[in-house]
Design a protein around this motif. Structure first.
Motif, PDB file in Angstrom:
ATOM      1  N   LEU A   1     -38.910 -27.767 -59.110  1.00 16.97           N
ATOM      2  CA  LEU A   1     -37.749 -28.314 -59.806  1.00 16.97           C
ATOM      3  C   LEU A   1     -36.930 -27.190 -60.429  1.00 16.97           C
ATOM      4  O   LEU A   1     -37.445 -26.096 -60.696  1.00 16.97           O
ATOM      5  CB  LEU A   1     -38.208 -29.278 -60.917  1.00 16.97           C
ATOM      6  CG  LEU A   1     -38.885 -30.576 -60.482  1.00 16.97           C
ATOM      7  CD1 LEU A   1     -39.440 -31.306 -61.702  1.00 16.97           C
ATOM      8  CD2 LEU A   1     -37.907 -31.473 -59.740  1.00 16.97           C
TER       9      LEU A   1
ATOM     10  N   GLU B   1     -35.100 -29.107 -65.547  1.00 17.93           N
ATOM     11  CA  GLU B   1     -35.911 -30.283 -65.228  1.00 17.93           C
ATOM     12  C   GLU B   1     -37.400 -29.968 -65.328  1.00 17.93           C
ATOM     13  O   GLU B   1     -38.205 -30.832 -65.701  1.00 17.93           O
ATOM     14  CB  GLU B   1     -35.547 -30.797 -63.836  1.00 17.93           C
ATOM     15  CG  GLU B   1     -34.128 -31.341 -63.766  1.00 17.93           C
ATOM     16  CD  GLU B   1     -33.811 -31.971 -62.417  1.00 17.93           C
ATOM     17  OE1 GLU B   1     -34.728 -32.095 -61.579  1.00 17.93           O
ATOM     18  OE2 GLU B   1     -32.644 -32.341 -62.203  1.00 17.93           O
TER      19      GLU B   1
ATOM     20  N   VAL C   1     -31.922 -32.707 -71.706  1.00 21.34           N
ATOM     21  CA  VAL C   1     -31.087 -33.625 -70.917  1.00 21.34           C
ATOM     22  C   VAL C   1     -29.607 -33.332 -71.154  1.00 21.34           C
ATOM     23  O   VAL C   1     -28.800 -33.305 -70.218  1.00 21.34           O
ATOM     24  CB  VAL C   1     -31.423 -35.093 -71.262  1.00 21.34           C
ATOM     25  CG1 VAL C   1     -30.388 -36.036 -70.644  1.00 21.34           C
ATOM     26  CG2 VAL C   1     -32.811 -35.459 -70.771  1.00 21.34           C
TER      27      VAL C   1
ATOM     28  N   ALA D   1     -28.720 -30.252 -69.302  1.00 22.84           N
ATOM     29  CA  ALA D   1     -28.625 -30.487 -67.862  1.00 22.84           C
ATOM     30  C   ALA D   1     -27.316 -31.170 -67.489  1.00 22.84           C
ATOM     31  O   ALA D   1     -26.750 -30.914 -66.419  1.00 22.84           O
ATOM     32  CB  ALA D   1     -29.812 -31.326 -67.399  1.00 22.84           C
TER      33      ALA D   1
ATOM     34  N   PRO E   1     -34.773 -38.712 -68.496  1.00 22.23           N
ATOM     35  CA  PRO E   1     -34.035 -38.111 -67.378  1.00 22.23           C
ATOM     36  C   PRO E   1     -33.529 -39.135 -66.365  1.00 22.23           C
ATOM     37  O   PRO E   1     -32.467 -38.952 -65.763  1.00 22.23           O
ATOM     38  CB  PRO E   1     -35.077 -37.170 -66.739  1.00 22.23           C
ATOM     39  CG  PRO E   1     -36.026 -36.849 -67.840  1.00 22.23           C
ATOM     40  CD  PRO E   1     -36.110 -38.097 -68.650  1.00 22.23           C
TER      41      PRO E   1
ATOM     42  N   LEU F   1     -30.420 -37.763 -63.903  1.00 24.41           N
ATOM     43  CA  LEU F   1     -30.756 -36.461 -63.335  1.00 24.41           C
ATOM     44  C   LEU F   1     -31.379 -36.643 -61.955  1.00 24.41           C
ATOM     45  O   LEU F   1     -32.154 -37.578 -61.728  1.00 24.41           O
ATOM     46  CB  LEU F   1     -31.727 -35.714 -64.252  1.00 24.41           C
ATOM     47  CG  LEU F   1     -31.214 -35.339 -65.650  1.00 24.41           C
ATOM     48  CD1 LEU F   1     -32.238 -34.484 -66.378  1.00 24.41           C
ATOM     49  CD2 LEU F   1     -29.889 -34.614 -65.554  1.00 24.41           C
TER      50      LEU F   1
ATOM     51  N   GLY G   1     -35.173 -37.094 -61.889  1.00 22.91           N
ATOM     52  CA  GLY G   1     -35.676 -38.003 -62.907  1.00 22.91           C
ATOM     53  C   GLY G   1     -36.930 -38.746 -62.495  1.00 22.91           C
ATOM     54  O   GLY G   1     -37.896 -38.846 -63.254  1.00 22.91           O
TER      55      GLY G   1
ATOM     56  N   ILE H   1     -39.957 -36.514 -62.386  1.00 20.55           N
ATOM     57  CA  ILE H   1     -40.432 -36.225 -63.746  1.00 20.55           C
ATOM     58  C   ILE H   1     -41.270 -37.379 -64.273  1.00 20.55           C
ATOM     59  O   ILE H   1     -42.352 -37.185 -64.838  1.00 20.55           O
ATOM     60  CB  ILE H   1     -39.233 -35.943 -64.680  1.00 20.55           C
ATOM     61  CG1 ILE H   1     -38.542 -34.647 -64.254  1.00 20.55           C
ATOM     62  CG2 ILE H   1     -39.692 -35.853 -66.134  1.00 20.55           C
ATOM     63  CD1 ILE H   1     -37.229 -34.390 -64.965  1.00 20.55           C
TER      64      ILE H   1
END
Length: 434
Positions: free
Chosen positions: A115, A119, A173, A176, A351, A356, A359, A362
């Motif tokens: 990643l 992230e 977040v 990002a 996320p 994202l 997400g 994650i």
């Protein structure tokens, strides 16, 4: 009408199954929170139930409410004497310990999962805090008794480290999506979250206690007031930019350490509500999971779980507790009691909510790390404490309390004690009346 009945039937059935399986789990020593998670997986999209639940917004909302209820009860049941013995080491673990854990796992996640850096650190932030529900349950209901300072450190850490993990997740977040802010902006965000949550929580707890004592409501209304106030404080603090989770914990701590009218009934109500919240939260997160996606990240997630248990958590504990007088065995035990739980999975939803690209990866990674943590650490806390020779005899004290409502408004209690067979008090026998 039929849809509503179907939803209620399914929900109540899952609750009943969770309660019945928890009864069996207690007899064989299985971590209950793992059982609740298993019920959700069993009923979910890839399980026998085949229930499809993929609404991340609803999952986060339900989980946040449940966690707020759990943290309020955790504060309500924590004595300030615990803070006098363990405040500084616990707060060190709750801040620097979370940051160290997040950093170690974030670096590992970058190379294991491939990643991007932000992230990857989101994976670390999600699994960086210990779970209050898991730690409180296993230490208080798990049947082991350890030194007060060790137990208090672990309980205070688990109740107060969530805001740090939440702040890290929110900042990552935001970075990002919109890029990093200035150091001053980041510092201001941290101060506002922590100071706002602490101040509003302390004030809220004092106001709640004063209202309960002076309003003299019907005893049946007091639990409703405390629940409504806790949720109001949680949401209001969040709206003002503070940490709602820290606020409800602080409010419970303040209210639980002053003389509170009907305190025993309130504690019993919130204890039952906490059980319900734990079941709902873990079953719901089990329903949200998609096991058919786990295969692609199973080995990296397992490697991260091993690193978390054997490297990141022990490193954080040993570094943070260097200034404090804990034995090597005590540090080893505290490193082992680093259970991850619902908080990690809730943070891993952020996320996804932020849109994202990684997400879902994650969330799936955090989910598998939690399962490994609950299975490995949750199952072995008792044996580990015995192996490290940390078990101490349980204190003798009142076993049951009954509130007595007497004329004049005086708060009285009747307390039942266990008398040891060899105690002089146990030698007296009452003769039956003729």
């Amino acid at each position: 009408m039929e849809t509503a009945s179907t939803i209620i039937l399914i929900g109540s059935s899952l609750l009943i199954v969770s309660i019945l399986t928890s009864y069996l789990a207690l007899r064989i020593g299985t971590p209950l929170l793992l059982i609740f998670l298993g019920v959700g997986l069993f009923a979910g999209i890839d399980g026998v139930g085949g229930i499809s639940f993929n609404d991340a917004d609803s999952a986060f909302l339900i989980g946040s409410i449940a966690l707020a209820v759990i943290l309020f009860e955790s504060g309500l049941d924590t004595k300030l004497s615990s803070y006098r013995a363990a405040a500084w080491p616990a707060l060190s673990l709750a801040t620097f310990g979370v940051a160290i854990t997040s950093g170690v796992i974030g670096v590992a996640a970058h190379f294991l999962l491939g990643l991007p850096w932000i992230e990857s650190f989101l994976v670390g932030a999600a699994v960086s805090s210990t779970d209050a529900a898991a730690v409180f349950f296993l230490l208080r209901v798990g049947g082991i008794t350890i030194r007060d300072r060790v137990r208090s450190t672990l309980e205070i850490e688990s109740g107060s480290n969530d805001p740090t993990a939440i702040l890290l997740t929110a900042m990552l977040v935001e970075a990002a999506l919109h890029g990093w802010g200035t150091p001053l902006e980041l510092a201001g965000f941290l101060v506002k979250q922590i100071a706002g949550g602490a101040v509003l929580g302390v004030l809220g707890g004092a106001v709640l206690a004063a209202f309960i004592n002076k309003a003299r409501l019907d005893p049946g209304l007091n639990p409703v007031v405390t629940l409504a106030f806790a949720l109001f404080l949680f949401a209001g603090t969040n709206e003002l930019g503070g940490s709602g989770f820290l606020a409800v914990y602080a409010a419970g701590l303040v209210a639980g350490n002053v003389k509170l009218r009907g305190a025993l009934g309130l504690r019993q109500f919130h204890s039952g509500l906490t059980w319900l919240s734990q079941i709902v939260m873990f079953v719901m997160l089990g329903l949200f999971a998609t096991p058919h996606d786990f295969g692609a990240i199973a080995l990296p997630a397992l490697a991260l779980a091993v690193l978390l248990i054997l490297l990141a958590r022990p490193l954080a504990v040993w570094l943070c507790l260097l200034p404090f007088r804990f034995s090597a065995n005590e540090k080893t035990f505290m490193a082992w009691v680093g259970l991850r739980g619902a908080v990690s999975m809730l943070l891993a939803l952020v996320p996804i909510l932020g849109g994202l690209p990684g997400g879902q990866v994650i969330f799936n990674t955090a989910f598998l790390v939690v399962i490994v943590s609950l299975a490995v650490q949750g199952w072995t806390i008792g044996p580990m404490a015995r192996w490290l020779k940390l078990i101490v005899p349980p204190r003798r004290g009142p076993v049951e309390r009954f509130e007595l409502e007497l004329p004049g408004g005086a708060d009285q209690e009747m307390v039942a004690y266990t008398v040891h067979p060899k105690s002089p008090a146990g030698q007296f026998q009452l003769e039956p009346f003729d």
